[in-house]
Motif scaffolding. Structure first.
Motif, PDB file in Angstrom:
ATOM      1  N   SER A  29       0.835  -1.206   0.000  1.00 36.91           N
ATOM      2  CA  SER A  29       0.000   0.000   0.000  1.00 36.91           C
ATOM      3  C   SER A  29       0.869   1.255   0.000  1.00 36.91           C
ATOM      4  O   SER A  29       0.563   2.231  -0.700  1.00 36.91           O
ATOM      5  N   ARG A  49      -5.783   1.332  -8.062  1.00 35.66           N
ATOM      6  CA  ARG A  49      -6.957   2.148  -8.361  1.00 35.66           C
ATOM      7  C   ARG A  49      -7.379   2.056  -9.818  1.00 35.66           C
ATOM      8  O   ARG A  49      -8.494   2.460 -10.170  1.00 35.66           O
ATOM      9  N   SER A  54     -11.683   1.049  -5.316  1.00 33.65           N
ATOM     10  CA  SER A  54     -10.928   1.483  -4.139  1.00 33.65           C
ATOM     11  C   SER A  54      -9.465   1.656  -4.529  1.00 33.65           C
ATOM     12  O   SER A  54      -9.054   1.339  -5.649  1.00 33.65           O
ATOM     13  N   GLU A  58      -7.568   2.825   1.275  1.00 34.53           N
ATOM     14  CA  GLU A  58      -8.458   1.946   2.026  1.00 34.53           C
ATOM     15  C   GLU A  58      -7.675   0.818   2.702  1.00 34.53           C
ATOM     16  O   GLU A  58      -7.905   0.493   3.868  1.00 34.53           O
ATOM     17  N   PHE A  62      -7.355   0.211   6.758  1.00 38.01           N
ATOM     18  CA  PHE A  62      -7.816  -1.076   7.257  1.00 38.01           C
ATOM     19  C   PHE A  62      -6.714  -1.792   8.026  1.00 38.01           C
ATOM     20  O   PHE A  62      -6.917  -2.291   9.143  1.00 38.01           O
ATOM     21  N   TRP A 213     -14.358   7.072   7.499  1.00 36.34           N
ATOM     22  CA  TRP A 213     -13.251   6.130   7.370  1.00 36.34           C
ATOM     23  C   TRP A 213     -13.072   5.268   8.602  1.00 36.34           C
ATOM     24  O   TRP A 213     -12.353   4.254   8.554  1.00 36.34           O
ATOM     25  N   LEU A 216     -13.605   1.457   7.929  1.00 37.07           N
ATOM     26  CA  LEU A 216     -12.499   0.602   7.495  1.00 37.07           C
ATOM     27  C   LEU A 216     -11.569   0.278   8.656  1.00 37.07           C
ATOM     28  O   LEU A 216     -11.072  -0.843   8.780  1.00 37.07           O
ATOM     29  N   LYS A 285     -14.876   9.469  -2.303  1.00 36.44           N
ATOM     30  CA  LYS A 285     -13.812   8.950  -1.439  1.00 36.44           C
ATOM     31  C   LYS A 285     -13.938   9.490  -0.025  1.00 36.44           C
ATOM     32  O   LYS A 285     -13.605   8.800   0.946  1.00 36.44           O
ATOM     33  N   VAL A 288     -16.298   7.218   1.829  1.00 38.62           N
ATOM     34  CA  VAL A 288     -16.118   5.774   1.595  1.00 38.62           C
ATOM     35  C   VAL A 288     -17.410   5.201   1.005  1.00 38.62           C
ATOM     36  O   VAL A 288     -18.066   4.343   1.592  1.00 38.62           O
ATOM     37  N   ARG A 292     -16.868   1.838  -3.587  1.00 37.97           N
ATOM     38  CA  ARG A 292     -15.506   1.748  -3.065  1.00 37.97           C
ATOM     39  C   ARG A 292     -15.440   0.755  -1.913  1.00 37.97           C
ATOM     40  O   ARG A 292     -14.524  -0.073  -1.825  1.00 37.97           O
ATOM     41  N   LEU A 293     -16.418   0.846  -1.012  1.00 40.65           N
ATOM     42  CA  LEU A 293     -16.429  -0.032   0.159  1.00 40.65           C
ATOM     43  C   LEU A 293     -16.585  -1.487  -0.267  1.00 40.65           C
ATOM     44  O   LEU A 293     -15.855  -2.371   0.209  1.00 40.65           O
ATOM     45  N   PHE A 296     -13.363  -2.805  -1.876  1.00 44.20           N
ATOM     46  CA  PHE A 296     -12.298  -3.118  -0.928  1.00 44.20           C
ATOM     47  C   PHE A 296     -12.633  -4.361  -0.105  1.00 44.20           C
ATOM     48  O   PHE A 296     -11.766  -5.202   0.134  1.00 44.20           O
TER      49      PHE A 296
END
Length: 390
Positions: A29, A49, A54, A58, A62, A213, A216, A285, A288, A292-293, A296
């Motif tokens: 990441s 991306r 996501s 993220e 997480f 956020w 996450l 974004k 979230v 996107r959620l 991920f």
């Protein structure tokens, strides 16, 4: 759901032990965050991306939740206590200080580019505008976190979430379903009310909204608590595997197909006209949003499966990436400063692929060398409370 163990282990994760998959994915990441923070290079076409809704942010948040549960959970297992809370809040203060340091360096780099290298364009992007127009308000905003520069804005969100982490971890220990209900409920409330810390001197709220956020982060907490006990938060089952794989494939095609982007974008617009809340269907974004959620969650679940990934993550061939992950906060801060410096160089001296390669590969090399030196000189922790949590 997102546990990194291949099967339940009777004794759980031993005190002081690290799961190499956590370090590997956190390091990966960090690599992608750095590449994405130097826009306009060919290398950003290969980050996550481009293959779904996501991105690396993220994953970073997480896994920070997962690491926080592993590091601080043992201190809270018998209930909330001041030493445990103080430890976590001390980490939040450290994040604030690191954020201020990176923001100051970002300002210095942008100012230097404008003063001496013809990079005045730097001051017209990434929220540097008030530095010229409202310098006093700009300084107040930087210090109070009301004004956050572009690409230097994830640590404030993390610091705010850490203020609530002792209570979230304890709730997860007592009732995982209770924490799950709370975090999803608060996410929904945040989206419905558009709850977000205020900006200053700009209007609006934070780009990385901590109230959204936290979802996450809490999913990471639940994963970390399960990992500590040698369990999976969500089991391996075909009725979750195949829909997750299908959604990942569909999302990858979606983001790469202009026709699908247009058609499904219109479908989302229609749903918004029907009154469907924006955070459930759009690609926001800050909050979230739903696509996107879901992307991920599917990605994390598939990567947690016990086939191939554990071996890869523990391989000596990816040790440099694990080294980056072990020094997460320090590498992130250094990468942020190097990314702003790279942006300044590209703005002042556009030079194409060769220069981009030096900036990206050289920047990653500097970060790895920094992490390796820290790993070499840092005493290895023998207690879970000393494990990195960023």
């Amino acid at each position: 759901m997102f546990d990194f163990r291949s099967a339940p282990q009777p004794g759980g994760l031993p005190p002081g032990a690290r799961d190499p998959r956590l370090d590997f994915f956190r390091g990966l990441s960090l690599v992608m965050i750095y590449i994405n923070h130097v826009p306009g290079t060919i290398y950003e076409n290969f980050t996550s991306r481009n293959f779904g809704h996501s991105d690396a942010a993220e994953g970073f948040v997480f896994m920070s939740g997962c690491a926080a549960a592993l590091a601080y959970g043992p201190k809270l297992k018998d209930g909330l206590n001041w030493p445990g809370i103080r430890k976590i809040w001390g980490r939040a203060w450290l994040l604030y200080m690191v954020h201020i340091l990176t923001a100051v360096w970002a300002i210095a780099i942008a100012a230097s580019a404008a003063l001496w290298f013809g990079g005045e364009e730097m001051l017209h992007h990434n929220a540097f505008g008030p530095l010229n127009d409202k310098p006093l308000a700009f300084l107040i905003g930087i210090a109070t976190l009301g004004h956050q520069l572009g690409y230097v804005n994830i640590l404030p969100m993390y610091a705010v979430i850490l203020l609530g982490a002792p209570f979230l971890i304890r709730l997860g220990q007592r009732s995982p379903k209770g924490l799950l209900a709370f975090t999803f409920g608060f996410w929904v409330l945040t989206g419905l009310t558009r709850l977000d810390p205020p900006n200053y001197p700009f209007d609006g709220g934070w780009f990385f909204n901590p109230f959204a956020w936290q979802l996450l982060f809490c999913l990471g907490i639940l994963t970390g608590l399960a990992l500590r006990g040698g369990q999976r938060f969500v089991p391996v089952t075909p009725w979750l595997i195949w829909p997750s794989v299908a959604w990942l494939i569909f999302s990858a095609i979606w983001v790469q197909s202009p026709g699908m982007m247009e058609g499904l974008g219109h479908a989302i617009w229609v749903m918004r006209q029907w009154g469907v809340p924006f955070f459930l269907v759009e690609f926001d974004k800050t909050y979230v949003s739903g696509p996107r959620l879901l992307h991920f969650m599917a990605l994390a679940y598939v990567l947690s499966l016990p086939w191939g990934v554990p071996t890869l993550a523990a391989s000596r061939w990816v040790k440099p990436i694990r080294t980056l992950g072990k020094q997460g906060l320090q590498v992130f801060a250094l990468g942020t400063v190097l990314a702003i410096l790279s942006q300044a160089i590209k703005t002042s001296h556009p030079a194409g692929f060769a220069q981009d390669s030096v900036l990206i590969l050289g920047g990653l090399g500097i970060q790895w060398a920094f992490a390796a030196i820290r790993e070499y000189i840092k005493p290895h922790p023998t207690h879970p409370s000393k494990l990195a949590a960023a």
